[in-house]
Design a protein around this motif. Structure first.
Motif, PDB file in Angstrom:
ATOM      1  N   VAL A  89       7.447  16.304 -68.416  1.00 57.79           N
ATOM      2  CA  VAL A  89       6.507  17.450 -69.095  1.00 57.79           C
ATOM      3  C   VAL A  89       5.457  17.746 -68.535  1.00 57.79           C
ATOM      4  N   LEU A  90       4.044  16.530 -68.685  1.00 54.90           N
ATOM      5  CA  LEU A  90       2.976  16.448 -68.065  1.00 54.90           C
ATOM      6  C   LEU A  90       2.780  16.772 -66.669  1.00 54.90           C
ATOM      7  N   ASP A  91       3.485  15.690 -66.249  1.00 55.98           N
ATOM      8  CA  ASP A  91       4.217  15.524 -64.696  1.00 55.98           C
ATOM      9  C   ASP A  91       4.187  17.133 -64.000  1.00 55.98           C
ATOM     10  N   ALA A  92       5.394  17.908 -64.668  1.00 54.81           N
ATOM     11  CA  ALA A  92       6.075  18.902 -64.491  1.00 54.81           C
ATOM     12  C   ALA A  92       4.715  20.272 -64.201  1.00 54.81           C
ATOM     13  N   ALA A  93       4.495  19.995 -65.240  1.00 50.17           N
ATOM     14  CA  ALA A  93       2.879  20.903 -65.652  1.00 50.17           C
ATOM     15  C   ALA A  93       1.837  20.496 -64.758  1.00 50.17           C
ATOM     16  N   GLY A  94       1.091  19.671 -63.789  1.00 55.05           N
ATOM     17  CA  GLY A  94       0.626  19.484 -63.217  1.00 55.05           C
ATOM     18  C   GLY A  94      -0.995  18.172 -63.859  1.00 55.05           C
ATOM     19  N   SER A  95      -0.512  18.466 -65.570  1.00 53.08           N
ATOM     20  CA  SER A  95      -1.269  17.799 -66.004  1.00 53.08           C
ATOM     21  C   SER A  95      -1.546  16.534 -66.208  1.00 53.08           C
ATOM     22  N   LYS A  96      -2.901  16.024 -65.597  1.00 52.09           N
ATOM     23  CA  LYS A  96      -3.481  14.398 -65.010  1.00 52.09           C
ATOM     24  C   LYS A  96      -4.085  14.123 -66.411  1.00 52.09           C
ATOM     25  N   ARG A  97      -4.524  14.835 -67.501  1.00 54.22           N
ATOM     26  CA  ARG A  97      -5.137  14.330 -68.627  1.00 54.22           C
ATOM     27  C   ARG A  97      -4.948  15.758 -69.645  1.00 54.22           C
ATOM     28  N   PRO A 118      -3.440   6.141 -72.375  1.00 58.97           N
ATOM     29  CA  PRO A 118      -4.718   6.160 -72.430  1.00 58.97           C
ATOM     30  C   PRO A 118      -5.596   7.069 -71.928  1.00 58.97           C
ATOM     31  N   ASP A 119      -5.204   6.514 -70.146  1.00 54.72           N
ATOM     32  CA  ASP A 119      -5.288   7.182 -69.237  1.00 54.72           C
ATOM     33  C   ASP A 119      -5.786   8.300 -68.813  1.00 54.72           C
ATOM     34  N   GLY A 269     -16.439  18.676 -78.295  1.00 55.93           N
ATOM     35  CA  GLY A 269     -16.539  17.812 -78.381  1.00 55.93           C
ATOM     36  C   GLY A 269     -16.410  15.925 -78.181  1.00 55.93           C
ATOM     37  N   ALA A 270     -15.509  16.823 -77.552  1.00 59.57           N
ATOM     38  CA  ALA A 270     -14.323  15.185 -77.117  1.00 59.57           C
ATOM     39  C   ALA A 270     -15.571  14.299 -76.315  1.00 59.57           C
ATOM     40  N   PRO A 271     -16.179  13.724 -75.171  1.00 64.85           N
ATOM     41  CA  PRO A 271     -16.118  13.056 -74.353  1.00 64.85           C
ATOM     42  C   PRO A 271     -15.075  13.221 -73.201  1.00 64.85           C
ATOM     43  N   ASP A 272     -15.875  13.857 -71.512  1.00 64.44           N
ATOM     44  CA  ASP A 272     -15.015  13.962 -70.609  1.00 64.44           C
ATOM     45  C   ASP A 272     -14.593  12.822 -70.460  1.00 64.44           C
ATOM     46  N   ALA A 273     -14.821  11.697 -70.239  1.00 63.92           N
ATOM     47  CA  ALA A 273     -13.294  10.325 -70.416  1.00 63.92           C
ATOM     48  C   ALA A 273     -13.912   9.058 -71.038  1.00 63.92           C
ATOM     49  N   VAL A 274     -12.813   8.428 -71.408  1.00 63.07           N
ATOM     50  CA  VAL A 274     -13.326   7.607 -72.082  1.00 63.07           C
ATOM     51  C   VAL A 274     -12.864   5.980 -71.328  1.00 63.07           C
ATOM     52  N   GLU A 275     -13.776   4.988 -71.006  1.00 60.51           N
ATOM     53  CA  GLU A 275     -13.531   3.848 -70.725  1.00 60.51           C
ATOM     54  C   GLU A 275     -12.275   3.491 -70.915  1.00 60.51           C
ATOM     55  N   ILE A 276     -11.459   3.271 -70.340  1.00 58.14           N
ATOM     56  CA  ILE A 276     -10.497   2.002 -70.840  1.00 58.14           C
ATOM     57  C   ILE A 276     -10.169   0.660 -70.424  1.00 58.14           C
ATOM     58  N   ASP A 277      -9.783  -0.886 -70.822  1.00 62.42           N
ATOM     59  CA  ASP A 277     -10.015  -1.328 -69.816  1.00 62.42           C
ATOM     60  C   ASP A 277      -8.472  -1.968 -70.639  1.00 62.42           C
ATOM     61  N   ARG A 278      -8.488  -1.444 -72.497  1.00 61.59           N
ATOM     62  CA  ARG A 278      -6.651  -2.113 -72.651  1.00 61.59           C
ATOM     63  C   ARG A 278      -6.285  -1.881 -73.222  1.00 61.59           C
ATOM     64  N   VAL A 279      -4.843  -1.402 -73.141  1.00 59.54           N
ATOM     65  CA  VAL A 279      -3.695  -1.086 -73.011  1.00 59.54           C
ATOM     66  C   VAL A 279      -2.844  -1.554 -73.927  1.00 59.54           C
ATOM     67  N   LEU A 280      -2.035  -0.105 -74.483  1.00 62.82           N
ATOM     68  CA  LEU A 280      -0.358  -0.489 -74.950  1.00 62.82           C
ATOM     69  C   LEU A 280       0.758  -1.467 -74.036  1.00 62.82           C
ATOM     70  N   SER A 281       1.240  -2.316 -74.271  1.00 60.56           N
ATOM     71  CA  SER A 281       2.048  -2.783 -73.334  1.00 60.56           C
ATOM     72  C   SER A 281       3.311  -3.555 -74.249  1.00 60.56           C
ATOM     73  N   THR A 282       5.076  -3.390 -73.451  1.00 57.06           N
ATOM     74  CA  THR A 282       5.251  -4.582 -74.036  1.00 57.06           C
ATOM     75  C   THR A 282       5.792  -5.537 -73.219  1.00 57.06           C
ATOM     76  N   VAL A 283       5.166  -7.129 -73.774  1.00 52.66           N
ATOM     77  CA  VAL A 283       5.021  -7.581 -73.132  1.00 52.66           C
ATOM     78  C   VAL A 283       7.032  -8.719 -72.336  1.00 52.66           C
ATOM     79  N   LEU A 284       7.366  -9.180 -71.734  1.00 53.26           N
ATOM     80  CA  LEU A 284       7.712  -9.552 -71.263  1.00 53.26           C
ATOM     81  C   LEU A 284       8.317 -11.385 -70.865  1.00 53.26           C
ATOM     82  N   PHE A 285       8.235 -12.266 -71.899  1.00 55.19           N
ATOM     83  CA  PHE A 285       8.648 -13.890 -71.213  1.00 55.19           C
ATOM     84  C   PHE A 285      10.482 -14.166 -70.546  1.00 55.19           C
TER      85      PHE A 285
END
Length: 436
Positions: A89-97, A118-119, A269-285
């Motif tokens: 839906v976000l993609d179809a609406a052209g919403s990046k964030r 989070p990005d 009041g939310a900041p324009d951007a938040v620096e994200i260096d960690r994300v949730l992911s499912t890890v498979l070994f």
């Protein structure tokens, strides 16, 4: 005001959505239990609420798959599919964030999306919702009784006191709610949703939320305990909690102006951007069982040929299930997925795909925060997945309890294997074997 209903495909499912309000910022509204995009405008209070949000945002709304104007009879939707629908839906609406506004059942899917992408999330707003359905309900739901009530009275408006007691005595409100029930979902769809909702548990991923978060809850919410809202705010770092008076579960009943104003101030009041260096992911070994023994038995040349065939089979399944190959580990793979159900199914297919090569693999799956390190990844979640894989037997896909809790409604079955002490972890992890 007539708002155009549009459609976007998410996988093979058509999801209905609408866009109204201003040009920016984007606010995606994830509805609760069931919804109907067009009928929502027929309710004066509901329309005023939507106009209020649209006065300071580009409001993007959608009907979840299986409800409203989106495709019906699509089985029991699970969280992997639901966050795919948000992204579509976000993609179809052209919403990046966008800001995400999840109410009631729309909360867990918004939480999972915010942790995974989070990005793409400017901020997270949660109203009348929960991390774990069991224990959140008021009163404690008897699933059999709830299903019986749906069979006997769905479409009559008799459920209104359980959502908005302050207007339950108004015949016009009952009539509207009865129509809303009929338009939003069939009794069978509702029963499926009830069963799926009982299994929702996203408590493990609350610490992975890094975006600004606002939690709003009515003190005496007739549907979801305010304790559930307080627990959400406590589990999400730096979340702001606002508790309002009242007992209605539906946000546009009673003091909707207070809710709209809280949302407006939060978004402003939310900041324009938040620096994200960690994300949730499912890890498979994955790892080939007895690989050294096999290599010695067949010789280097034959083993190299077998490994090439193994790698091709694994990569084919990763592509099929949208897994991202991070690296090979000699005779195994490390891969990432944006949905735990896809990771488990991919692992099961890899087990089957390599058997014609006379190979058995073991696999471990865990969902958690990972640290992006260029083309590589790190973090405790990666180590847990590796340790889980080491515990698996030949031909087994072993998953952590976090994975099992997140795949409610996905049709996957697990056998509990008990608590395991994993090297480097202070607490034991409950493990589950995925049944083919």
């Amino acid at each position: 005001m007539a708002v155009e209903t549009r459609y976007v495909t998410s996988g093979e499912v058509f999801v209905a959505y609408q866009i109204s309000g201003q040009s920016a910022p984007d606010l995606l509204f994830a509805p609760g239990f069931v919804s109907h995009l067009e009928q929502a405008w027929e309710n004066p209070d509901g329309a005023r609420f939507l106009h209020g949000l649209g006065a300071f945002s580009r409001l993007i709304r959608f009907d979840k798959r299986g409800t409203g104007l989106s495709d019906r009879s699509v089985g029991i939707p699970h969280l992997d599919e639901r966050i795919d629908d948000i992204r579509a839906v976000l993609d179809a609406a052209g919403s990046k964030r966008a800001f995400l506004f999840g109410i009631s059942e729309g909360g867990p899917m918004s939480i999972l999306f915010a942790a995974t992408y989070p990005d793409r999330v400017a901020g997270l707003i949660l109203f009348g919702t929960y991390a774990c359905a069991v224990g959140a309900s008021v009163p404690q739901d008897d699933l059999a009784a709830a299903e019986r009530a749906v069979r006997e009275s769905w479409g009559t408006g008799k459920s209104l006191p359980g959502f908005a007691p302050s207007i339950a005595g108004d015949p016009a409100a009952v009539q509207y709610f009865a129509k809303s029930e009929r338009l939003s979902a069939s009794p069978s769809d509702v029963i499926n949703l009830l069963r799926m909702n009982r299994e929702i548990d996203v408590r493990h991923i609350l610490p992975a939320i890094r975006v600004p978060t606002l939690v709003v809850h009515r003190r005496d919410d007739v549907r979801v305990r305010s304790l559930a809202g307080r627990e959400l705010a406590a589990g999400i770092a730096n979340a702001r909690y606002v508790e309002l008076a009242g007992n209605d579960h539906i946000p546009w009943v009673q003091d909707q102006g207070l809710i709209v104003e809280e949302v407006r101030q939060f978004m402003g009041g939310a900041p324009d951007a938040v620096e994200i260096d960690r994300v949730l992911s499912t890890v498979l070994f994955t790892d080939i069982v007895d690989s050294t023994k096999r290599a010695v038995a067949v010789g280097d040349r034959q083993w190299r040929s077998t490994l090439e065939a193994h790698h091709a089979a694994v990569r084919s399944e990763l592509q099929r299930y949208r897994g991202r190959e991070v690296k090979t580990t000699g005779d195994g793979f490390l891969a990432l997925f944006d949905g735990p159900a896809r990771a488990v199914r991919c692992a099961q297919e890899i087990v089957r795909a390599v058997r014609p090569l006379d190979l058995e693999i073991r696999a471990g799956v865990h969902t958690g925060e990972i640290e992006m390190m260029g083309d590589d990844v790190g973090g405790i979640a990666v180590h847990i997945a590796a340790r889980v894989a080491q515990r698996a037997h030949a031909g087994e896909v072993l998953a952590s309890s976090t994975v099992k809790d997140l795949v409610a409604g996905a049709g996957l079955k697990f056998i509990e294997q008990g608590l395991a002490e994993l090297k480097g972890l202070d607490e034991a992890v409950r493990l589950f074997s995925a049944v083919a």
